[in-house]
Design an enzyme around this catalytic site. Structure first.
Site, PDB file in Angstrom:
ATOM      1  N   ASN A 242       2.012  -5.144  -3.145  1.00 35.77           N
ATOM      2  CA  ASN A 242       0.606  -5.440  -2.873  1.00 35.77           C
ATOM      3  C   ASN A 242      -0.174  -4.158  -2.597  1.00 35.77           C
ATOM      4  O   ASN A 242       0.300  -3.297  -1.847  1.00 35.77           O
ATOM      5  CB  ASN A 242       0.552  -6.354  -1.625  1.00 35.77           C
ATOM      6  CG  ASN A 242      -0.813  -6.917  -1.335  1.00 35.77           C
ATOM      7  OD1 ASN A 242      -1.455  -7.485  -2.206  1.00 35.77           O
ATOM      8  ND2 ASN A 242      -1.263  -6.779  -0.091  1.00 35.77           N
TER       9      ASN A 242
ATOM     10  N   GLU B 257       0.801  -1.240   0.000  1.00 35.71           N
ATOM     11  CA  GLU B 257       0.000   0.000   0.000  1.00 35.71           C
ATOM     12  C   GLU B 257       0.829   1.283   0.000  1.00 35.71           C
ATOM     13  O   GLU B 257       0.572   2.199   0.764  1.00 35.71           O
ATOM     14  CB  GLU B 257      -0.973  -0.014   1.184  1.00 35.71           C
ATOM     15  CG  GLU B 257      -1.897  -1.213   1.134  1.00 35.71           C
ATOM     16  CD  GLU B 257      -2.859  -1.311   2.309  1.00 35.71           C
ATOM     17  OE1 GLU B 257      -2.944  -0.361   3.108  1.00 35.71           O
ATOM     18  OE2 GLU B 257      -3.534  -2.354   2.418  1.00 35.71           O
TER      19      GLU B 257
ATOM     20  N   ASP C 185     -12.387 -10.006  -0.720  1.00 35.81           N
ATOM     21  CA  ASP C 185     -13.679 -10.084  -0.029  1.00 35.81           C
ATOM     22  C   ASP C 185     -14.629  -9.150  -0.758  1.00 35.81           C
ATOM     23  O   ASP C 185     -14.198  -8.197  -1.413  1.00 35.81           O
ATOM     24  CB  ASP C 185     -13.583  -9.798   1.480  1.00 35.81           C
ATOM     25  CG  ASP C 185     -12.805  -8.549   1.857  1.00 35.81           C
ATOM     26  OD1 ASP C 185     -12.632  -7.651   0.996  1.00 35.81           O
ATOM     27  OD2 ASP C 185     -12.382  -8.444   3.015  1.00 35.81           O
TER      28      ASP C 185
ATOM     29  N   HIS D  53     -10.518  -5.827  -2.272  1.00 35.97           N
ATOM     30  CA  HIS D  53     -11.589  -5.621  -1.295  1.00 35.97           C
ATOM     31  C   HIS D  53     -12.716  -4.932  -2.065  1.00 35.97           C
ATOM     32  O   HIS D  53     -12.643  -3.735  -2.346  1.00 35.97           O
ATOM     33  CB  HIS D  53     -11.100  -4.746  -0.133  1.00 35.97           C
ATOM     34  CG  HIS D  53     -10.021  -5.399   0.677  1.00 35.97           C
ATOM     35  ND1 HIS D  53     -10.262  -6.536   1.432  1.00 35.97           N
ATOM     36  CD2 HIS D  53      -8.713  -5.107   0.853  1.00 35.97           C
ATOM     37  CE1 HIS D  53      -9.135  -6.899   2.043  1.00 35.97           C
ATOM     38  NE2 HIS D  53      -8.175  -6.041   1.700  1.00 35.97           N
TER      39      HIS D  53
ATOM     40  N   GLU E  98      -6.339 -10.450  -1.216  1.00 37.08           N
ATOM     41  CA  GLU E  98      -7.131 -10.196  -0.005  1.00 37.08           C
ATOM     42  C   GLU E  98      -8.618 -10.120  -0.346  1.00 37.08           C
ATOM     43  O   GLU E  98      -9.347  -9.274   0.167  1.00 37.08           O
ATOM     44  CB  GLU E  98      -6.690  -8.883   0.676  1.00 37.08           C
ATOM     45  CG  GLU E  98      -5.218  -8.844   1.025  1.00 37.08           C
ATOM     46  CD  GLU E  98      -4.789  -7.586   1.774  1.00 37.08           C
ATOM     47  OE1 GLU E  98      -5.663  -6.842   2.282  1.00 37.08           O
ATOM     48  OE2 GLU E  98      -3.576  -7.348   1.856  1.00 37.08           O
TER      49      GLU E  98
HETATM   50  O1  9MR Z   1      -7.568  -7.799   8.501  1.00 33.67           O
HETATM   51  C1  9MR Z   1      -6.579  -7.032   9.156  1.00 33.67           C
HETATM   52  C2  9MR Z   1      -7.117  -6.524  10.471  1.00 33.67           C
HETATM   53  O2  9MR Z   1      -7.299  -7.598  11.373  1.00 33.67           O
HETATM   54  C3  9MR Z   1      -6.167  -5.511  11.072  1.00 33.67           C
HETATM   55  O3  9MR Z   1      -6.755  -4.938  12.217  1.00 33.67           O
HETATM   56  C4  9MR Z   1      -5.837  -4.445  10.044  1.00 33.67           C
HETATM   57  C5  9MR Z   1      -4.849  -3.486  10.620  1.00 33.67           C
HETATM   58  O4  9MR Z   1      -4.675  -2.393   9.865  1.00 33.67           O
HETATM   59  O5  9MR Z   1      -5.292  -5.044   8.882  1.00 33.67           O
HETATM   60  C6  9MR Z   1      -6.207  -5.871   8.262  1.00 33.67           C
HETATM   61  O6  9MR Z   1      -5.664  -6.382   7.076  1.00 33.67           O
HETATM   62  C7  9MR Z   1      -5.323  -5.424   6.077  1.00 33.67           C
HETATM   63  C8  9MR Z   1      -4.137  -5.957   5.320  1.00 33.67           C
HETATM   64  O7  9MR Z   1      -3.089  -6.261   6.213  1.00 33.67           O
HETATM   65  C9  9MR Z   1      -3.659  -4.984   4.267  1.00 33.67           C
HETATM   66  N1  9MR Z   1      -4.734  -4.606   3.385  1.00 33.67           N
HETATM   67  C10 9MR Z   1      -5.951  -4.158   4.035  1.00 33.67           C
HETATM   68  C11 9MR Z   1      -6.428  -5.189   5.051  1.00 33.67           C
HETATM   69  C12 9MR Z   1      -7.741  -4.759   5.661  1.00 33.67           C
HETATM   70  O8  9MR Z   1      -7.572  -3.595   6.400  1.00 33.67           O
END
Ligand code: 9MR
Length: 453
Positions: free
Chosen positions: A202, A160, A267, A238, A265
């Site tokens: 990513n 990101e 969903d 997402h 990722e």
């Molecule tokens: O799903 C993850 C969540 O449990 C955490 O709290 C969060 C922290 O920022 O990160 C989420 O996963 C993220 C991923 O690592 C990177 N892309 C976005 C995902 C959703 O926020």
């Protein structure tokens, strides 16, 4: 010979000729419908994975679905910077290792997520800047990638780093402020630490041709042209209640740069369209030969970070949803074969591989190459039970082996022999083991010869 067997023979023929030469992808049809996501994806050489949480591994419903359906795992949080280096120079791998070991126990690929991200930086790093942060960040990449060396299929090296909106520019962060070359510095450090892992960039909101995805595209094109080691791009995906019409075309334009693409990722908001959008994503990946797999970001709706949106394939009780069925059907409809090493399935009597001199075993190579170097992963498959093996690889002139793991080599140039080490010489009939080597110059293209004994 069934259509599936015929496809496998084709794949094997190309595997024996040296996999990963990115040409001649066969269209794979499926004669028998697989009944799980992982098995169905594997029919075209792909994986179907899930993000998992160490804290849920004690939940039997959760692990039951995980073990049954998926052949790849990604730690949802356990390998992030705040989790692995909570104070500077003190590394904690307990939960990351739990995810890794779960993946190994399942025989699944493990995606590493994520070495560097502006979010979930530990507090000590958040307050750093400049050269101190640059060296801390490179040390982090080196230490974590070294801890997991040889175990990770693909790392999200940087997550990101591009801004949303129309600029196509980098996102501001303390990492970015250490200098625009921070991303390539991270990729080089990751390659040096774990040459066998595929290295991915990513990001999200990259689900079509748009300013953000084009900014990333330009970076990848630049990296490839300058020999910065990058192997793959992750599209988080997402998604809401619609999907870009050029979703597949966008994946394809990245693949055409010479990198793998992965859906990392996935969903999708629950609404009338959820099952269709899941199917569209699945078909898009299957249509792009270098799309090596799909990961959903959680298992049951109740496991999702998107509370209340029910965006996953299993409901809160673990029942399959309509979206699950649409994904499975799309996977079973087949697609291009992916050049993933998992297509190098062990030969069966019905396949058309030529007998190897010495008999008893065969070897297939999968190559990860960049300008001036390569990593070769070699799978040794036993015909009859093996008690020792040697694989002879012909290297192109000018190429040199610089390191070897899970084997010992005699010589480093020309015809190089790789002998088993103590723990992997005995292989049951039909079983397989792997070793690898890194080198400078071009990787091998000729069929390796395996000799038993
Ligand atoms: O799903 C993850 C969540 O449990 C955490 O709290 C969060 C922290 O920022 O990160 C989420 O996963 C993220 C991923 O690592 C990177 N892309 C976005 C995902 C959703 O926020």
């Amino acid at each position: 010979m069934s259509l599936l067997q015929r496809s496998r023979s084709l794949l094997l023929a190309s595997a024996v000729a040296g996999v990963v030469v990115a040409s001649g992808f066969a269209l794979v049809g499926t004669a028998e419908a697989a009944t799980t996501l992982g098995a169905s994806a594997a029919q075209t050489g792909r994986y179907y994975g899930a993000a998992i949480a160490a804290g849920r591994l004690g939940d039997g419903t959760y692990t039951g679905i995980l073990n049954r359906e998926f052949n790849s795992v990604t730690p949802e949080n356990e390998m992030k910077w705040d989790a692995t280096e909570p104070s500077q120079g003190r590394f904690t791998y307990t939960n990351g290792d739990r995810i890794l070991n779960q993946g190994i126990a399942m025989g699944a690929k493990v995606r590493g997520h994520a070495l560097l991200w502006h979010q979930q930086e530990p507090g000590w790093a958040q307050s750093m800047s400049g050269s101190a942060l640059r060296s801390a960040m490179i040390n982090h990449v080196t230490q974590v990638a070294t801890h997991y060396k040889g175990k990770i299929y693909a790392w999200d090296v940087v997550n990101e780093a591009f801004a949303d909106g129309g600029s196509g520019a980098r996102r501001d962060s303390n990492l970015q402020r250490t200098g625009n070359d921070w991303i390539e510095a991270a990729f080089r450090a990751a390659r040096a630490a774990d040459p066998a892992a595929k290295l991915c960039y990513n990001d999200y909101n990259t689900d079509g041709v748009n300013a953000k995805s084009t900014g990333i595209y330009n970076m990848v094109r630049d990296f490839k042209s300058r020999g910065v080691p990058i192997d793959c791009v992750g599209f988080q995906s997402h998604l809401g209640t619609s999907i870009a019409g050029d979703y597949q075309a966008n994946l394809q334009r990245f693949a055409d740069l010479g990198v793998d693409v992965q859906i990392t990722e996935l969903d999708v908001a629950q609404g009338g369209n959820q099952a269709n959008i899941y199917a569209t994503v699945t078909r898009a990946c299957l249509a792009v030969a270098r799309c090596t797999g799909i990961t959903v970001w959680g298992i049951r709706d109740s496991d999702s970070w998107r509370t209340g949106e029910n965006p996953l394939l299993f409901d809160n009780s673990g029942n399959k949803k309509a979206a699950y069925t649409s994904v499975l059907n799309a996977l079973n409809a087949g697609g291009t074969s992916s050049p993933s090493p998992s297509i190098s399935t062990p030969p069966s009597p019905s396949t058309s591989t030529s007998p190897q001199p010495g008999g008893g075993c065969t070897a297939t190579v999968s190559l990860n190459s960049w300008t001036g170097g390569f990593v070769a992963s070699v799978k040794v498959t036993a015909g009859a039970a093996l008690n020792g093996w040697t694989v002879t690889v012909a290297l192109p002139s000018g190429s040199t082996v610089t390191s070897t793991w899970s084997a010992t080599n005699s010589g480093t140039t020309g015809s190089v022999g790789f002998r088993n080490v103590s723990y992997n010489g005995q292989v049951a009939a039909g079983g397989s083991t792997e070793f690898g080597f890194q080198g400078t110059g071009a990787g091998p293209t000729a069929t390796p010869v395996c000799t038993a004994g």
